[in-house]
Design a protein around this motif. Structure first.
Motif, PDB file in Angstrom:
ATOM      1  N   VAL A 161      -0.616   5.217   5.901  1.00 22.07           N
ATOM      2  CA  VAL A 161      -0.879   6.036   4.725  1.00 22.07           C
ATOM      3  C   VAL A 161      -0.794   5.185   3.466  1.00 22.07           C
ATOM      4  CG1 VAL A 161      -0.127   8.008   3.340  1.00 22.07           C
ATOM      5  CG2 VAL A 161       0.073   8.089   5.835  1.00 22.07           C
ATOM      6  N   ALA A 162      -1.865   5.185   2.682  1.00 21.81           N
ATOM      7  CA  ALA A 162      -1.828   4.631   1.331  1.00 21.81           C
ATOM      8  C   ALA A 162      -1.724   5.836   0.403  1.00 21.81           C
ATOM      9  CB  ALA A 162      -3.071   3.809   1.046  1.00 21.81           C
ATOM     10  N   GLY A 163      -0.498   6.050  -0.115  1.00 21.47           N
ATOM     11  CA  GLY A 163      -0.233   7.299  -0.811  1.00 21.47           C
ATOM     12  C   GLY A 163       0.047   7.179  -2.285  1.00 21.47           C
ATOM     13  N   ALA A 164      -0.234   6.028  -2.873  1.00 25.45           N
ATOM     14  CA  ALA A 164      -0.018   5.852  -4.305  1.00 25.45           C
ATOM     15  C   ALA A 164      -1.186   5.067  -4.889  1.00 25.45           C
ATOM     16  CB  ALA A 164       1.292   5.124  -4.554  1.00 25.45           C
ATOM     17  N   ALA A 165      -1.354   5.166  -6.185  1.00 26.18           N
ATOM     18  CA  ALA A 165      -2.467   4.488  -6.834  1.00 26.18           C
ATOM     19  C   ALA A 165      -2.425   2.993  -6.570  1.00 26.18           C
ATOM     20  CB  ALA A 165      -2.425   4.758  -8.332  1.00 26.18           C
ATOM     21  N   ASN A 175       2.717   2.832   8.920  1.00 33.21           N
ATOM     22  CA  ASN A 175       3.129   2.131   7.707  1.00 33.21           C
ATOM     23  C   ASN A 175       2.699   2.912   6.467  1.00 33.21           C
ATOM     24  OD1 ASN A 175       4.151  -0.231   9.066  1.00 33.21           O
ATOM     25  ND2 ASN A 175       2.023  -0.813   9.436  1.00 33.21           N
ATOM     26  N   PRO A 176       3.639   3.378   5.654  1.00 31.33           N
ATOM     27  CA  PRO A 176       3.268   4.005   4.389  1.00 31.33           C
ATOM     28  C   PRO A 176       3.433   3.045   3.208  1.00 31.33           C
ATOM     29  CG  PRO A 176       5.457   4.729   5.037  1.00 31.33           C
ATOM     30  CD  PRO A 176       5.010   3.735   6.059  1.00 31.33           C
ATOM     31  N   ALA A 177       2.418   2.985   2.364  1.00 31.75           N
ATOM     32  CA  ALA A 177       2.517   2.303   1.075  1.00 31.75           C
ATOM     33  C   ALA A 177       2.593   3.399   0.030  1.00 31.75           C
ATOM     34  CB  ALA A 177       1.319   1.396   0.855  1.00 31.75           C
ATOM     35  N   HIS A 181       0.725   0.213  -6.723  1.00 36.21           N
ATOM     36  CA  HIS A 181       0.442  -1.213  -6.507  1.00 36.21           C
ATOM     37  C   HIS A 181       1.268  -1.803  -5.366  1.00 36.21           C
ATOM     38  CE1 HIS A 181      -2.157  -1.893 -10.012  1.00 36.21           C
ATOM     39  NE2 HIS A 181      -1.352  -1.092 -10.678  1.00 36.21           N
ATOM     40  N   SER A 182       1.715  -0.998  -4.421  1.00 43.30           N
ATOM     41  CA  SER A 182       2.493  -1.497  -3.280  1.00 43.30           C
ATOM     42  C   SER A 182       1.577  -1.974  -2.166  1.00 43.30           C
ATOM     43  CB  SER A 182       3.446  -0.423  -2.762  1.00 43.30           C
ATOM     44  OG  SER A 182       2.717   0.677  -2.255  1.00 43.30           O
ATOM     45  N   VAL A 183       2.127  -2.860  -1.292  1.00 39.17           N
ATOM     46  CA  VAL A 183       1.351  -3.425  -0.197  1.00 39.17           C
ATOM     47  C   VAL A 183       2.196  -3.471   1.065  1.00 39.17           C
ATOM     48  CG1 VAL A 183       0.162  -5.465   0.683  1.00 39.17           C
ATOM     49  CG2 VAL A 183      -0.037  -4.862  -1.731  1.00 39.17           C
ATOM     50  N   VAL A 184       1.636  -2.971   2.170  1.00 39.13           N
ATOM     51  CA  VAL A 184       2.207  -3.191   3.495  1.00 39.13           C
ATOM     52  C   VAL A 184       1.182  -4.014   4.262  1.00 39.13           C
ATOM     53  CG1 VAL A 184       3.040  -2.183   5.637  1.00 39.13           C
ATOM     54  CG2 VAL A 184       3.485  -1.027   3.463  1.00 39.13           C
ATOM     55  N   VAL A 185       1.585  -5.223   4.664  1.00 38.65           N
ATOM     56  CA  VAL A 185       0.643  -6.133   5.295  1.00 38.65           C
ATOM     57  C   VAL A 185       0.281  -5.676   6.703  1.00 38.65           C
ATOM     58  CG1 VAL A 185       0.258  -8.507   6.033  1.00 38.65           C
ATOM     59  CG2 VAL A 185       1.457  -8.039   3.897  1.00 38.65           C
ATOM     60  N   GLY A 186       1.265  -5.206   7.463  1.00 40.85           N
ATOM     61  CA  GLY A 186       1.012  -4.773   8.824  1.00 40.85           C
ATOM     62  C   GLY A 186       2.309  -4.481   9.529  1.00 40.85           C
ATOM     63  N   ASN A 190       6.861  -0.034   8.648  1.00 41.79           N
ATOM     64  CA  ASN A 190       7.273  -0.697   7.416  1.00 41.79           C
ATOM     65  C   ASN A 190       6.882   0.175   6.235  1.00 41.79           C
ATOM     66  OD1 ASN A 190       8.217  -3.203   8.613  1.00 41.79           O
ATOM     67  ND2 ASN A 190       6.070  -3.542   9.146  1.00 41.79           N
ATOM     68  N   THR A 191       7.739   0.220   5.217  1.00 43.90           N
ATOM     69  CA  THR A 191       7.528   1.094   4.071  1.00 43.90           C
ATOM     70  C   THR A 191       7.642   0.322   2.776  1.00 43.90           C
ATOM     71  OG1 THR A 191       8.473   2.955   5.300  1.00 43.90           O
ATOM     72  CG2 THR A 191       8.294   3.188   2.906  1.00 43.90           C
ATOM     73  N   ALA A 192       6.689   0.514   1.895  1.00 41.93           N
ATOM     74  CA  ALA A 192       6.749  -0.049   0.546  1.00 41.93           C
ATOM     75  C   ALA A 192       6.784   1.119  -0.412  1.00 41.93           C
ATOM     76  CB  ALA A 192       5.539  -0.945   0.296  1.00 41.93           C
ATOM     77  N   THR A 193       7.945   1.396  -0.965  1.00 38.43           N
ATOM     78  CA  THR A 193       8.117   2.596  -1.793  1.00 38.43           C
ATOM     79  C   THR A 193       8.141   2.322  -3.282  1.00 38.43           C
ATOM     80  OG1 THR A 193      10.515   2.458  -1.514  1.00 38.43           O
ATOM     81  CG2 THR A 193       9.310   3.877   0.009  1.00 38.43           C
ATOM     82  N   GLY A 194       8.598   1.151  -3.677  1.00 41.75           N
ATOM     83  CA  GLY A 194       8.690   0.874  -5.117  1.00 41.75           C
ATOM     84  C   GLY A 194       7.379   0.388  -5.703  1.00 41.75           C
TER      85      GLY A 194
END
Length: 199
Positions: A161-165, A175-177, A181-186, A190-194
């Motif tokens: 899921v790419a859930g932010a601008a 993997n949720p981003a 401007h967050s990135v999850v490579v693979g 894995n979660t990129a929340t900030g």
């Protein structure tokens, strides 16, 4: 041949000013009449897919049970629909491009929400740009991926899921981003929340 319509083919063709026959037997027809729709259809339908209500102005649909209800829309495949104005579905099964100038390039059961204008799904299965804020969203393939914010991208993988601008998920699984401007490579889970975060 009628003065404001074009017929080619043989007994399996239907053409005329107005919708195809009520029994949906039409195989090929061009509608220049009926309000100058300029709609073109070729293939076959088993229901109302080519009825007047589903004919977009200057639209074209090919295949089986396809719908091109948007103005200048194009649909091909099996059970596909180009409902947004200037939307395109190029093949596949059950794909729906519901938004303005949206594009689906094959696969199956992919969906672009009517509010997710200018979004793209390249292929895969059961992927969706499924939020009103998913403008210019992109999904490159995979399965059950979601792009739900402006300018976000899921390149592929499974249930990402790419859930932010401007968020990006490169692939992997679950993997949720979620940060701007967050990135999850693979990888997996894995979660990129900030904002501006990596995972």
């Amino acid at each position: 041949l009628q003065t404001d319509s074009l017929l080619f083919g043989a007994e399996e063709s239907e053409v005329g000013v107005g919708p195809p026959p009520a029994d949906h037997a039409g195989r090929i027809f061009l509608l220049k009449g009926a309000g100058d729709m300029g709609a073109f259809r070729a293939g076959r339908v088993t229901g109302p897919q080519w009825d007047q209500a589903n004919l977009g102005f200057a639209s074209a649909a090919f295949g089986e049970n396809t719908v091109a209800s948007g103005s200048h829309a194009f649909a091909a495949g099996d059970g596909t629909a180009a409902d947004g104005d200037a939307s395109v579905v190029v093949g596949g099964v059950g794909n729906i491009a519901g938004a303005l100038q949206s594009f689906i390039g094959g696969g199956s059961d992919n969906n672009i929400d009517p509010a997710a204008s200018w979004s793209v799904i390249v292929g895969g299965n059961d992927n969706a740009a499924d939020d009103a804020s998913a403008l210019y969203a992109m999904i490159g393939g995979g399965q059950r991926n979601r792009a739900s914010a402006v300018y976000c991208t899921v390149a592929g993988g499974f249930t990402n899921v790419a859930g932010a601008a401007y968020a990006i998920v490169g692939g992997g699984q679950d993997n949720p981003a979620a940060g701007v401007h967050s990135v999850v490579v693979g990888g997996q889970s894995n979660t990129a929340t900030g904002a501006h975060s990596w995972a």
